[in-house]
Design a protein around this motif. Structure first.
Motif, PDB file in Angstrom:
ATOM      1  N   THR A 192      -4.277   6.373  -1.779  1.00 15.99           N
ATOM      2  CA  THR A 192      -4.992   5.125  -1.461  1.00 15.99           C
ATOM      3  C   THR A 192      -5.029   4.209  -2.692  1.00 15.99           C
ATOM      4  O   THR A 192      -4.921   2.994  -2.563  1.00 15.99           O
ATOM      5  CB  THR A 192      -6.420   5.388  -0.942  1.00 15.99           C
ATOM      6  OG1 THR A 192      -7.145   6.129  -1.920  1.00 15.99           O
ATOM      7  CG2 THR A 192      -6.421   6.145   0.355  1.00 15.99           C
ATOM      8  N   PHE A 193      -5.165   4.795  -3.880  1.00 16.99           N
ATOM      9  CA  PHE A 193      -5.203   3.943  -5.078  1.00 16.99           C
ATOM     10  C   PHE A 193      -3.851   3.257  -5.323  1.00 16.99           C
ATOM     11  O   PHE A 193      -3.801   2.127  -5.799  1.00 16.99           O
ATOM     12  CB  PHE A 193      -5.626   4.744  -6.316  1.00 16.99           C
ATOM     13  CG  PHE A 193      -7.100   5.076  -6.326  1.00 16.99           C
ATOM     14  CD1 PHE A 193      -8.048   4.103  -6.053  1.00 16.99           C
ATOM     15  CD2 PHE A 193      -7.547   6.359  -6.607  1.00 16.99           C
ATOM     16  CE1 PHE A 193      -9.415   4.393  -6.052  1.00 16.99           C
ATOM     17  CE2 PHE A 193      -8.900   6.667  -6.618  1.00 16.99           C
ATOM     18  CZ  PHE A 193      -9.838   5.681  -6.330  1.00 16.99           C
ATOM     19  N   THR A 194      -2.767   3.938  -4.981  1.00 18.01           N
ATOM     20  CA  THR A 194      -1.442   3.315  -5.163  1.00 18.01           C
ATOM     21  C   THR A 194      -1.329   2.067  -4.288  1.00 18.01           C
ATOM     22  O   THR A 194      -0.935   0.993  -4.750  1.00 18.01           O
ATOM     23  CB  THR A 194      -0.314   4.316  -4.793  1.00 18.01           C
ATOM     24  OG1 THR A 194      -0.447   5.448  -5.644  1.00 18.01           O
ATOM     25  CG2 THR A 194       1.062   3.715  -4.957  1.00 18.01           C
ATOM     26  N   LEU A 195      -1.703   2.217  -3.012  1.00 24.33           N
ATOM     27  CA  LEU A 195      -1.619   1.049  -2.124  1.00 24.33           C
ATOM     28  C   LEU A 195      -2.607  -0.031  -2.577  1.00 24.33           C
ATOM     29  O   LEU A 195      -2.265  -1.220  -2.622  1.00 24.33           O
ATOM     30  CB  LEU A 195      -1.893   1.440  -0.665  1.00 24.33           C
ATOM     31  CG  LEU A 195      -1.841   0.255   0.311  1.00 24.33           C
ATOM     32  CD1 LEU A 195      -0.441  -0.349   0.378  1.00 24.33           C
ATOM     33  CD2 LEU A 195      -2.284   0.674   1.709  1.00 24.33           C
ATOM     34  N   ALA A 196      -3.822   0.382  -2.927  1.00 27.75           N
ATOM     35  CA  ALA A 196      -4.833  -0.602  -3.351  1.00 27.75           C
ATOM     36  C   ALA A 196      -4.318  -1.402  -4.556  1.00 27.75           C
ATOM     37  O   ALA A 196      -4.450  -2.630  -4.602  1.00 27.75           O
ATOM     38  CB  ALA A 196      -6.140   0.110  -3.695  1.00 27.75           C
ATOM     39  N   ASP A 197      -3.701  -0.733  -5.512  1.00 25.13           N
ATOM     40  CA  ASP A 197      -3.172  -1.444  -6.692  1.00 25.13           C
ATOM     41  C   ASP A 197      -2.085  -2.438  -6.291  1.00 25.13           C
ATOM     42  O   ASP A 197      -2.020  -3.545  -6.821  1.00 25.13           O
ATOM     43  CB  ASP A 197      -2.593  -0.444  -7.703  1.00 25.13           C
ATOM     44  CG  ASP A 197      -3.686   0.350  -8.398  1.00 25.13           C
ATOM     45  OD1 ASP A 197      -4.866  -0.021  -8.252  1.00 25.13           O
ATOM     46  OD2 ASP A 197      -3.356   1.348  -9.079  1.00 25.13           O
TER      47      ASP A 197
ATOM     48  N   ASP B   3      -1.672   6.802   7.257  1.00 29.26           N
ATOM     49  CA  ASP B   3      -1.609   5.356   7.512  1.00 29.26           C
ATOM     50  C   ASP B   3      -1.345   4.604   6.210  1.00 29.26           C
ATOM     51  O   ASP B   3      -0.581   3.639   6.172  1.00 29.26           O
ATOM     52  CB  ASP B   3      -2.931   4.861   8.124  1.00 29.26           C
ATOM     53  CG  ASP B   3      -3.052   5.245   9.594  1.00 29.26           C
ATOM     54  OD1 ASP B   3      -2.078   5.808  10.130  1.00 29.26           O
ATOM     55  OD2 ASP B   3      -4.112   4.991  10.182  1.00 29.26           O
ATOM     56  N   THR B   4      -1.999   5.056   5.144  1.00 29.46           N
ATOM     57  CA  THR B   4      -1.830   4.387   3.851  1.00 29.46           C
ATOM     58  C   THR B   4      -0.362   4.457   3.416  1.00 29.46           C
ATOM     59  O   THR B   4       0.214   3.462   2.962  1.00 29.46           O
ATOM     60  CB  THR B   4      -2.717   5.064   2.781  1.00 29.46           C
ATOM     61  OG1 THR B   4      -4.021   5.191   3.311  1.00 29.46           O
ATOM     62  CG2 THR B   4      -2.760   4.272   1.506  1.00 29.46           C
ATOM     63  N   ALA B   5       0.232   5.638   3.577  1.00 29.33           N
ATOM     64  CA  ALA B   5       1.631   5.802   3.168  1.00 29.33           C
ATOM     65  C   ALA B   5       2.554   4.920   4.009  1.00 29.33           C
ATOM     66  O   ALA B   5       3.546   4.379   3.507  1.00 29.33           O
ATOM     67  CB  ALA B   5       2.037   7.265   3.293  1.00 29.33           C
ATOM     68  N   GLN B   6       2.210   4.744   5.292  1.00 29.04           N
ATOM     69  CA  GLN B   6       3.044   3.878   6.155  1.00 29.04           C
ATOM     70  C   GLN B   6       2.995   2.437   5.683  1.00 29.04           C
ATOM     71  O   GLN B   6       4.011   1.743   5.660  1.00 29.04           O
ATOM     72  CB  GLN B   6       2.517   3.923   7.602  1.00 29.04           C
ATOM     73  CG  GLN B   6       2.621   5.253   8.274  1.00 29.04           C
ATOM     74  CD  GLN B   6       3.952   5.403   9.011  1.00 29.04           C
ATOM     75  OE1 GLN B   6       4.887   4.667   8.751  1.00 29.04           O
ATOM     76  NE2 GLN B   6       4.020   6.366   9.878  1.00 29.04           N
ATOM     77  N   VAL B   7       1.799   1.975   5.317  1.00 32.82           N
ATOM     78  CA  VAL B   7       1.682   0.575   4.867  1.00 32.82           C
ATOM     79  C   VAL B   7       2.398   0.428   3.526  1.00 32.82           C
ATOM     80  O   VAL B   7       3.116  -0.552   3.294  1.00 32.82           O
ATOM     81  CB  VAL B   7       0.199   0.129   4.793  1.00 32.82           C
ATOM     82  CG1 VAL B   7       0.082  -1.277   4.216  1.00 32.82           C
ATOM     83  CG2 VAL B   7      -0.442   0.185   6.170  1.00 32.82           C
ATOM     84  N   GLN B   8       2.219   1.413   2.654  1.00 33.22           N
ATOM     85  CA  GLN B   8       2.892   1.398   1.358  1.00 33.22           C
ATOM     86  C   GLN B   8       4.416   1.257   1.555  1.00 33.22           C
ATOM     87  O   GLN B   8       5.081   0.474   0.891  1.00 33.22           O
ATOM     88  CB  GLN B   8       2.554   2.705   0.616  1.00 33.22           C
ATOM     89  CG  GLN B   8       3.300   2.932  -0.680  1.00 33.22           C
ATOM     90  CD  GLN B   8       2.980   1.889  -1.731  1.00 33.22           C
ATOM     91  OE1 GLN B   8       1.841   1.435  -1.814  1.00 33.22           O
ATOM     92  NE2 GLN B   8       3.968   1.481  -2.482  1.00 33.22           N
ATOM     93  N   ARG B   9       4.928   1.990   2.527  1.00 40.33           N
ATOM     94  CA  ARG B   9       6.366   1.969   2.801  1.00 40.33           C
ATOM     95  C   ARG B   9       6.803   0.581   3.292  1.00 40.33           C
ATOM     96  O   ARG B   9       7.885   0.100   2.949  1.00 40.33           O
ATOM     97  CB  ARG B   9       6.646   3.028   3.880  1.00 40.33           C
ATOM     98  CG  ARG B   9       8.067   3.320   4.168  1.00 40.33           C
ATOM     99  CD  ARG B   9       8.099   4.524   5.112  1.00 40.33           C
ATOM    100  NE  ARG B   9       9.450   4.961   5.368  1.00 40.33           N
ATOM    101  CZ  ARG B   9      10.212   4.446   6.311  1.00 40.33           C
ATOM    102  NH1 ARG B   9       9.745   3.486   7.082  1.00 40.33           N
ATOM    103  NH2 ARG B   9      11.438   4.895   6.490  1.00 40.33           N
TER     104      ARG B   9
END
Ligand SMILES: Cc1ncc(COP(=O)(O)O)c(C=O)c1O
Length: 400
Positions: free
Chosen positions: A62-67, A248-254
Protein backbone atom coordinates in the motif's frame (compact mmCIF):
# COMPACT_ATOMS: atom_id res chain seq x y z
CA UNK A 1 12.30 -31.21 15.17
CA UNK A 2 10.27 -33.03 12.57
CA UNK A 3 6.87 -31.37 12.17
CA UNK A 4 3.56 -32.91 11.25
CA UNK A 5 2.66 -32.25 7.57
CA UNK A 6 -0.06 -29.75 8.48
CA UNK A 7 2.27 -27.71 10.68
CA UNK A 8 5.05 -27.94 8.10
CA UNK A 9 2.76 -26.56 5.43
CA UNK A 10 1.61 -23.67 7.64
CA UNK A 11 5.16 -22.81 8.62
CA UNK A 12 6.68 -23.10 5.16
CA UNK A 13 9.38 -20.43 4.55
CA UNK A 14 7.60 -17.15 3.91
CA UNK A 15 10.44 -14.74 3.15
CA UNK A 16 10.80 -13.79 -0.51
CA UNK A 17 14.34 -14.29 -1.82
CA UNK A 18 15.99 -10.88 -1.87
CA UNK A 19 17.82 -11.34 -5.15
CA UNK A 20 14.72 -11.68 -7.32
CA UNK A 21 13.94 -8.59 -9.33
CA UNK A 22 10.57 -8.35 -11.07
CA UNK A 23 8.73 -5.72 -13.12
CA UNK A 24 6.02 -5.34 -10.50
CA UNK A 25 6.88 -5.04 -6.80
CA UNK A 26 6.20 -8.04 -4.54
CA UNK A 27 2.67 -8.19 -3.15
CA UNK A 28 2.03 -8.13 0.60
CA UNK A 29 -1.34 -9.22 1.93
CA UNK A 30 -1.52 -8.64 5.65
CA UNK A 31 -3.72 -8.30 8.66
CA UNK A 32 -1.09 -9.64 11.10
CA UNK A 33 2.48 -8.40 10.90
CA UNK A 34 4.88 -10.71 12.74
CA UNK A 35 7.30 -9.05 15.19
CA UNK A 36 10.80 -10.49 15.48
CA UNK A 37 10.70 -10.37 19.30
CA UNK A 38 9.08 -8.55 22.24
CA UNK A 39 11.59 -5.73 21.90
CA UNK A 40 10.29 -5.02 18.41
CA UNK A 41 6.72 -5.29 19.73
CA UNK A 42 7.16 -2.88 22.65
CA UNK A 43 9.32 -0.38 20.78
CA UNK A 44 7.07 -0.06 17.75
CA UNK A 45 5.72 3.34 16.72
CA UNK A 46 2.62 2.58 14.72
CA UNK A 47 2.50 6.11 13.31
CA UNK A 48 5.90 5.54 11.74
CA UNK A 49 5.12 3.94 8.40
CA UNK A 50 8.26 1.76 8.40
CA UNK A 51 7.37 0.31 11.78
CA UNK A 52 4.90 -2.09 10.25
CA UNK A 53 2.60 -3.25 12.99
CA UNK A 54 -0.82 -4.17 11.61
CA UNK A 55 -2.44 -4.47 8.20
CA UNK A 56 -4.72 -1.44 8.59
CA UNK A 57 -1.70 0.81 9.17
CA UNK A 58 -0.22 -0.14 5.80
CA UNK A 59 2.08 -2.63 4.12
CA UNK A 60 4.93 -2.15 1.65
CA UNK A 61 2.35 -2.79 -1.10
CA UNK A 62 0.00 0.00 0.00
CA UNK A 63 2.87 2.40 0.72
CA UNK A 64 4.32 1.82 -2.76
CA UNK A 65 1.05 2.78 -4.43
CA UNK A 66 0.49 5.67 -2.00
CA UNK A 67 3.94 7.09 -2.83
CA UNK A 68 3.24 6.82 -6.54
CA UNK A 69 -0.09 8.62 -6.21
CA UNK A 70 1.49 11.39 -4.11
CA UNK A 71 4.14 11.84 -6.78
CA UNK A 72 1.61 11.73 -9.61
CA UNK A 73 -0.39 14.55 -8.03
CA UNK A 74 2.58 16.68 -7.01
CA UNK A 75 2.02 16.05 -3.29
CA UNK A 76 4.18 14.53 -0.54
CA UNK A 77 1.98 12.25 1.54
CA UNK A 78 -0.85 9.94 0.57
CA UNK A 79 -3.34 7.67 2.27
CA UNK A 80 -5.37 5.09 0.44
CA UNK A 81 -9.05 4.36 1.03
CA UNK A 82 -11.43 1.66 -0.23
CA UNK A 83 -13.24 4.04 -2.62
CA UNK A 84 -13.16 7.61 -3.82
CA UNK A 85 -16.15 8.42 -1.64
CA UNK A 86 -14.49 6.97 1.45
CA UNK A 87 -11.42 9.16 0.75
CA UNK A 88 -13.74 12.19 0.62
CA UNK A 89 -15.44 11.11 3.82
CA UNK A 90 -12.07 10.69 5.51
CA UNK A 91 -11.35 14.38 4.83
CA UNK A 92 -14.79 15.43 6.07
CA UNK A 93 -14.67 13.39 9.25
CA UNK A 94 -11.08 14.38 10.01
CA UNK A 95 -11.40 18.14 9.64
CA UNK A 96 -15.03 19.02 10.42
CA UNK A 97 -16.33 19.38 13.97
CA UNK A 98 -19.56 20.62 15.49
CA UNK A 99 -20.18 24.29 14.70
CA UNK A 100 -17.87 24.39 11.66
CA UNK A 101 -18.90 25.74 8.29
CA UNK A 102 -18.02 23.89 5.10
CA UNK A 103 -18.27 25.38 1.60
CA UNK A 104 -19.19 23.14 -1.31
CA UNK A 105 -19.26 23.86 -5.04
CA UNK A 106 -22.76 23.44 -6.43
CA UNK A 107 -21.43 20.99 -9.04
CA UNK A 108 -19.54 18.81 -6.53
CA UNK A 109 -19.75 15.02 -6.81
CA UNK A 110 -23.31 14.37 -5.52
CA UNK A 111 -22.56 11.84 -2.75
CA UNK A 112 -20.02 14.26 -1.21
CA UNK A 113 -22.81 16.83 -0.89
CA UNK A 114 -25.14 14.16 0.55
CA UNK A 115 -22.52 13.11 3.08
CA UNK A 116 -22.06 16.71 4.19
CA UNK A 117 -25.82 17.26 4.43
CA UNK A 118 -25.95 14.18 6.64
CA UNK A 119 -23.22 15.62 8.90
CA UNK A 120 -25.13 18.92 8.95
CA UNK A 121 -28.30 17.20 10.13
CA UNK A 122 -26.63 15.09 12.81
CA UNK A 123 -23.61 17.04 14.03
CA UNK A 124 -24.44 20.72 13.64
CA UNK A 125 -22.08 21.45 10.76
CA UNK A 126 -23.25 24.18 8.39
CA UNK A 127 -23.10 23.43 4.67
CA UNK A 128 -22.88 26.45 2.35
CA UNK A 129 -23.05 26.13 -1.42
CA UNK A 130 -21.10 28.38 -3.80
CA UNK A 131 -21.00 28.83 -7.56
CA UNK A 132 -17.59 27.55 -8.70
CA UNK A 133 -17.24 30.12 -11.46
CA UNK A 134 -18.20 33.06 -9.22
CA UNK A 135 -15.68 33.65 -6.44
CA UNK A 136 -17.95 36.30 -4.89
CA UNK A 137 -20.44 33.56 -3.99
CA UNK A 138 -17.84 32.07 -1.60
CA UNK A 139 -18.31 34.15 1.55
CA UNK A 140 -16.55 32.38 4.43
CA UNK A 141 -17.42 33.43 7.97
CA UNK A 142 -15.03 32.98 10.91
CA UNK A 143 -16.54 29.50 11.38
CA UNK A 144 -15.49 28.35 7.91
CA UNK A 145 -13.15 25.38 8.12
CA UNK A 146 -13.12 23.68 4.75
CA UNK A 147 -13.91 24.38 1.12
CA UNK A 148 -14.47 21.60 -1.43
CA UNK A 149 -13.38 22.27 -4.98
CA UNK A 150 -13.80 20.09 -8.03
CA UNK A 151 -12.14 20.76 -11.39
CA UNK A 152 -14.01 20.20 -13.64
CA UNK A 153 -17.20 19.74 -11.63
CA UNK A 154 -19.29 16.61 -11.78
CA UNK A 155 -21.70 16.15 -14.68
CA UNK A 156 -21.95 19.78 -15.88
CA UNK A 157 -18.14 20.12 -16.10
CA UNK A 158 -17.78 23.83 -15.28
CA UNK A 159 -14.14 24.58 -14.51
CA UNK A 160 -13.83 26.62 -11.29
CA UNK A 161 -11.83 29.80 -10.79
CA UNK A 162 -9.27 27.76 -8.85
CA UNK A 163 -6.73 30.60 -8.59
CA UNK A 164 -9.06 32.99 -6.86
CA UNK A 165 -10.98 30.45 -4.81
CA UNK A 166 -7.78 29.05 -3.32
CA UNK A 167 -6.37 32.54 -2.69
CA UNK A 168 -9.56 33.53 -0.90
CA UNK A 169 -9.58 30.32 1.14
CA UNK A 170 -5.99 30.93 2.22
CA UNK A 171 -6.76 34.53 3.14
CA UNK A 172 -9.54 33.28 5.45
CA UNK A 173 -7.54 30.31 6.84
CA UNK A 174 -9.96 27.85 5.27
CA UNK A 175 -8.57 24.45 4.29
CA UNK A 176 -8.97 23.78 0.57
CA UNK A 177 -9.74 20.23 -0.57
CA UNK A 178 -9.96 19.40 -4.25
CA UNK A 179 -11.68 16.38 -5.74
CA UNK A 180 -8.87 15.66 -8.21
CA UNK A 181 -10.50 12.74 -10.02
CA UNK A 182 -11.03 14.59 -13.31
CA UNK A 183 -7.49 16.04 -13.58
CA UNK A 184 -6.03 12.85 -12.06
CA UNK A 185 -2.67 14.58 -11.53
CA UNK A 186 -2.25 14.80 -15.32
CA UNK A 187 -4.31 17.77 -16.51
CA UNK A 188 -2.78 20.13 -13.92
CA UNK A 189 -0.75 20.07 -10.72
CA UNK A 190 -3.09 20.73 -7.81
CA UNK A 191 -0.11 21.46 -5.57
CA UNK A 192 1.48 24.01 -7.87
CA UNK A 193 -0.81 25.82 -10.26
CA UNK A 194 -1.24 29.35 -11.51
CA UNK A 195 1.42 32.00 -11.84
CA UNK A 196 1.88 32.28 -8.09
CA UNK A 197 2.54 28.57 -7.50
CA UNK A 198 -0.71 28.19 -5.64
CA UNK A 199 -1.51 24.90 -3.95
CA UNK A 200 -4.59 23.29 -2.51
CA UNK A 201 -4.15 21.81 0.96
CA UNK A 202 -5.60 18.39 0.17
CA UNK A 203 -6.78 16.33 -2.74
CA UNK A 204 -9.17 13.40 -2.75
CA UNK A 205 -8.99 11.21 -5.83
CA UNK A 206 -11.24 8.36 -6.95
CA UNK A 207 -8.51 5.95 -8.07
CA UNK A 208 -11.47 3.88 -9.25
CA UNK A 209 -11.39 5.95 -12.45
CA UNK A 210 -8.13 6.60 -14.36
CA UNK A 211 -5.52 5.03 -12.05
CA UNK A 212 -7.42 1.72 -11.96
CA UNK A 213 -8.52 2.10 -15.57
CA UNK A 214 -10.27 -1.27 -15.65
CA UNK A 215 -13.75 -0.39 -14.44
CA UNK A 216 -13.37 -3.19 -11.92
CA UNK A 217 -11.67 -1.83 -8.79
CA UNK A 218 -12.82 0.71 -6.22
CA UNK A 219 -10.17 2.79 -4.45
CA UNK A 220 -9.49 6.33 -3.30
CA UNK A 221 -6.67 8.49 -2.02
CA UNK A 222 -6.06 11.62 0.02
CA UNK A 223 -2.89 13.55 -0.79
CA UNK A 224 -1.30 16.54 0.90
CA UNK A 225 2.05 18.27 1.11
CA UNK A 226 1.51 19.26 4.72
CA UNK A 227 2.92 16.76 7.21
CA UNK A 228 0.70 17.97 10.03
CA UNK A 229 -2.46 17.48 7.99
CA UNK A 230 -1.19 14.08 6.91
CA UNK A 231 -0.60 13.00 10.52
CA UNK A 232 -4.15 14.05 11.44
CA UNK A 233 -5.49 12.07 8.50
CA UNK A 234 -3.25 9.10 9.27
CA UNK A 235 -4.63 8.83 12.81
CA UNK A 236 -8.25 9.19 11.67
CA UNK A 237 -7.61 6.63 8.92
CA UNK A 238 -6.35 4.17 11.55
CA UNK A 239 -9.14 4.97 14.04
CA UNK A 240 -11.76 4.31 11.38
CA UNK A 241 -10.14 1.01 10.44
CA UNK A 242 -9.86 2.07 6.81
CA UNK A 243 -8.03 -0.55 4.84
CA UNK A 244 -7.78 -1.85 1.29
CA UNK A 245 -6.89 -5.21 -0.14
CA UNK A 246 -3.30 -5.89 -1.16
CA UNK A 247 -4.54 -7.52 -4.35
CA UNK A 248 -6.56 -4.46 -5.39
CA UNK A 249 -3.61 -2.23 -4.55
CA UNK A 250 -1.30 -4.31 -6.75
CA UNK A 251 -3.81 -4.12 -9.63
CA UNK A 252 -3.94 -0.33 -9.47
CA UNK A 253 -0.15 -0.17 -9.16
CA UNK A 254 0.09 -2.27 -12.33
CA UNK A 255 -2.33 0.02 -14.21
CA UNK A 256 -0.43 3.19 -13.32
CA UNK A 257 2.19 2.41 -15.95
CA UNK A 258 -0.32 2.95 -18.76
CA UNK A 259 -2.35 5.68 -17.10
CA UNK A 260 -0.98 8.70 -18.94
CA UNK A 261 -1.33 6.99 -22.33
CA UNK A 262 -4.92 6.01 -21.56
CA UNK A 263 -5.78 9.48 -20.25
CA UNK A 264 -4.26 11.13 -23.31
CA UNK A 265 -6.10 8.79 -25.67
CA UNK A 266 -9.41 9.34 -23.90
CA UNK A 267 -8.84 13.12 -23.87
CA UNK A 268 -8.16 13.15 -27.63
CA UNK A 269 -11.12 10.91 -28.45
CA UNK A 270 -13.37 13.13 -26.34
CA UNK A 271 -12.22 16.23 -28.23
CA UNK A 272 -13.04 14.44 -31.52
CA UNK A 273 -16.50 13.61 -30.19
CA UNK A 274 -16.95 17.15 -28.88
CA UNK A 275 -16.33 18.63 -32.35
CA UNK A 276 -18.87 16.24 -33.87
CA UNK A 277 -21.49 16.66 -31.13
CA UNK A 278 -21.41 20.43 -31.63
CA UNK A 279 -22.67 19.98 -35.18
CA UNK A 280 -25.73 17.97 -34.21
CA UNK A 281 -29.10 19.70 -34.07
CA UNK A 282 -30.65 17.68 -31.23
CA UNK A 283 -28.59 19.31 -28.49
CA UNK A 284 -29.17 22.68 -26.87
CA UNK A 285 -25.77 22.71 -25.20
CA UNK A 286 -22.52 20.74 -25.11
CA UNK A 287 -20.51 20.83 -21.89
CA UNK A 288 -16.74 20.31 -21.90
CA UNK A 289 -14.18 22.67 -20.34
CA UNK A 290 -12.08 22.81 -23.55
CA UNK A 291 -15.04 24.24 -25.41
CA UNK A 292 -15.06 28.01 -25.32
CA UNK A 293 -18.82 28.16 -24.75
CA UNK A 294 -18.51 26.09 -21.55
CA UNK A 295 -18.63 27.91 -18.23
CA UNK A 296 -15.16 28.31 -16.74
CA UNK A 297 -13.36 27.70 -20.06
CA UNK A 298 -10.96 30.58 -19.41
CA UNK A 299 -10.08 29.17 -15.97
CA UNK A 300 -9.44 25.76 -17.58
CA UNK A 301 -7.13 27.44 -20.09
CA UNK A 302 -5.20 29.20 -17.33
CA UNK A 303 -4.28 25.96 -15.58
CA UNK A 304 -4.66 22.88 -17.76
CA UNK A 305 -2.52 21.36 -20.42
CA UNK A 306 -4.75 21.46 -23.51
CA UNK A 307 -4.16 17.86 -24.59
CA UNK A 308 -5.15 16.55 -21.18
CA UNK A 309 -8.83 17.15 -20.62
CA UNK A 310 -10.19 13.77 -19.49
CA UNK A 311 -12.84 11.66 -21.12
CA UNK A 312 -16.12 13.26 -20.11
CA UNK A 313 -18.50 15.29 -22.25
CA UNK A 314 -22.12 16.13 -21.46
CA UNK A 315 -24.96 17.19 -23.74
CA UNK A 316 -28.24 18.88 -22.87
CA UNK A 317 -31.03 17.82 -25.19
CA UNK A 318 -33.31 20.51 -26.59
CA UNK A 319 -36.47 20.90 -24.45
CA UNK A 320 -38.66 19.21 -27.10
CA UNK A 321 -36.97 15.92 -26.15
CA UNK A 322 -38.78 14.48 -23.17
CA UNK A 323 -37.63 11.84 -20.73
CA UNK A 324 -39.05 8.98 -22.82
CA UNK A 325 -37.10 10.25 -25.88
CA UNK A 326 -33.81 10.57 -24.03
CA UNK A 327 -34.32 7.16 -22.48
CA UNK A 328 -34.96 5.80 -25.96
CA UNK A 329 -31.70 7.40 -27.14
CA UNK A 330 -29.70 5.87 -24.27
CA UNK A 331 -31.28 2.46 -24.83
CA UNK A 332 -30.48 2.64 -28.56
CA UNK A 333 -26.75 3.05 -27.95
CA UNK A 334 -24.79 -0.11 -28.35
CA UNK A 335 -21.09 0.59 -27.66
CA UNK A 336 -21.89 3.07 -24.88
CA UNK A 337 -23.11 1.03 -21.93
CA UNK A 338 -25.52 2.45 -19.37
CA UNK A 339 -23.66 2.66 -16.06
CA UNK A 340 -22.06 4.88 -13.45
CA UNK A 341 -18.37 5.75 -13.32
CA UNK A 342 -15.69 6.58 -15.91
CA UNK A 343 -12.03 6.10 -16.77
CA UNK A 344 -12.38 2.46 -17.85
CA UNK A 345 -11.95 0.81 -21.27
CA UNK A 346 -15.68 0.76 -22.13
CA UNK A 347 -17.55 3.95 -22.94
CA UNK A 348 -20.45 4.71 -20.63
CA UNK A 349 -23.55 6.86 -20.77
CA UNK A 350 -25.72 8.22 -17.96
CA UNK A 351 -28.75 10.51 -17.98
CA UNK A 352 -29.46 13.13 -15.34
CA UNK A 353 -32.22 15.51 -14.40
CA UNK A 354 -30.39 18.75 -13.66
CA UNK A 355 -33.30 20.20 -11.72
CA UNK A 356 -32.76 17.57 -9.03
CA UNK A 357 -29.02 18.15 -8.84
CA UNK A 358 -28.40 21.83 -8.20
CA UNK A 359 -29.04 24.07 -5.20
CA UNK A 360 -28.34 27.42 -6.90
CA UNK A 361 -29.96 28.99 -9.97
CA UNK A 362 -27.69 28.65 -13.02
CA UNK A 363 -28.23 30.90 -15.97
CA UNK A 364 -25.37 29.32 -17.92
CA UNK A 365 -27.16 25.97 -18.20
CA UNK A 366 -29.96 25.40 -20.71
CA UNK A 367 -33.17 23.67 -19.71
CA UNK A 368 -33.39 20.06 -20.79
CA UNK A 369 -32.31 16.57 -19.98
CA UNK A 370 -28.61 15.98 -19.62
CA UNK A 371 -26.69 12.98 -20.87
CA UNK A 372 -23.06 12.43 -19.89
CA UNK A 373 -20.77 10.38 -22.10
CA UNK A 374 -17.68 8.81 -20.54
CA UNK A 375 -15.29 7.99 -23.33
CA UNK A 376 -13.46 4.69 -23.13
CA UNK A 377 -10.65 3.30 -25.24
CA UNK A 378 -12.68 2.43 -28.34
CA UNK A 379 -11.96 4.17 -31.67
CA UNK A 380 -13.70 7.57 -31.60
CA UNK A 381 -15.23 7.08 -35.08
CA UNK A 382 -17.01 3.95 -33.84
CA UNK A 383 -18.36 5.91 -30.88
CA UNK A 384 -19.58 8.69 -33.20
CA UNK A 385 -21.30 6.09 -35.38
CA UNK A 386 -22.97 4.63 -32.28
CA UNK A 387 -24.39 8.03 -31.28
CA UNK A 388 -25.41 8.73 -34.91
CA UNK A 389 -27.39 5.47 -35.00
CA UNK A 390 -29.06 6.22 -31.67
CA UNK A 391 -30.04 9.72 -32.83
CA UNK A 392 -31.50 8.23 -36.02
CA UNK A 393 -33.56 5.81 -33.97
CA UNK A 394 -34.70 8.67 -31.77
CA UNK A 395 -35.95 10.57 -34.84
CA UNK A 396 -37.62 7.48 -36.25
CA UNK A 397 -39.42 6.93 -32.98
CA UNK A 398 -40.63 10.52 -32.90
CA UNK A 399 -42.17 10.14 -36.39
CA UNK A 400 -44.08 6.99 -35.40
C1 LIG B 1 -15.75 13.21 -9.23
C2 LIG B 1 -15.88 11.96 -8.43
N1 LIG B 1 -15.35 11.93 -7.21
C3 LIG B 1 -15.45 10.84 -6.43
C4 LIG B 1 -16.12 9.72 -6.88
C5 LIG B 1 -16.26 8.54 -5.94
O1 LIG B 1 -15.48 7.49 -6.34
P1 LIG B 1 -15.86 5.99 -5.94
O2 LIG B 1 -16.84 5.52 -6.96
O3 LIG B 1 -14.56 5.29 -5.99
O4 LIG B 1 -16.43 6.05 -4.57
C6 LIG B 1 -16.69 9.71 -8.15
C7 LIG B 1 -17.40 8.51 -8.65
O5 LIG B 1 -18.12 8.53 -9.61
C8 LIG B 1 -16.57 10.87 -8.95
O6 LIG B 1 -17.13 10.93 -10.18
Amino acid sequence: MKKNPQTALIHAPRKAPQYVSTIQPPLFRASTIIFDNTNALFNRHWTDRYDYSYGTHGTPTTFTLADNIAQLEGGEFCLLAPSGLSAINLVNSCFLSQGDEVWVADNIYGPNMEHLRNLEMRYGITVKVYNPIDVASFQPTEKAKLIWLEAAGSVTLEFPDLNNLVKKAKAHHVLSALDNTWGAGLAFNAFDFGDEHLSVDLTAHALTKYPSGGGDILMGSVVTRDEKLHQQLFRMHALQGISISGDDTAQVQRSLASMQIRYQHQSESTLTLLAWLKQQTEFAQILHPADETSAGHTYWKEICSTEQSAGLVSVIFKPEYHLKDVRHFCDALSLFKLGFSWGGPISLVMLYNLKEMRTLEHTHLQQGLLVRFCIGLEHPQDLIQDIKNALKQLKRQQLE
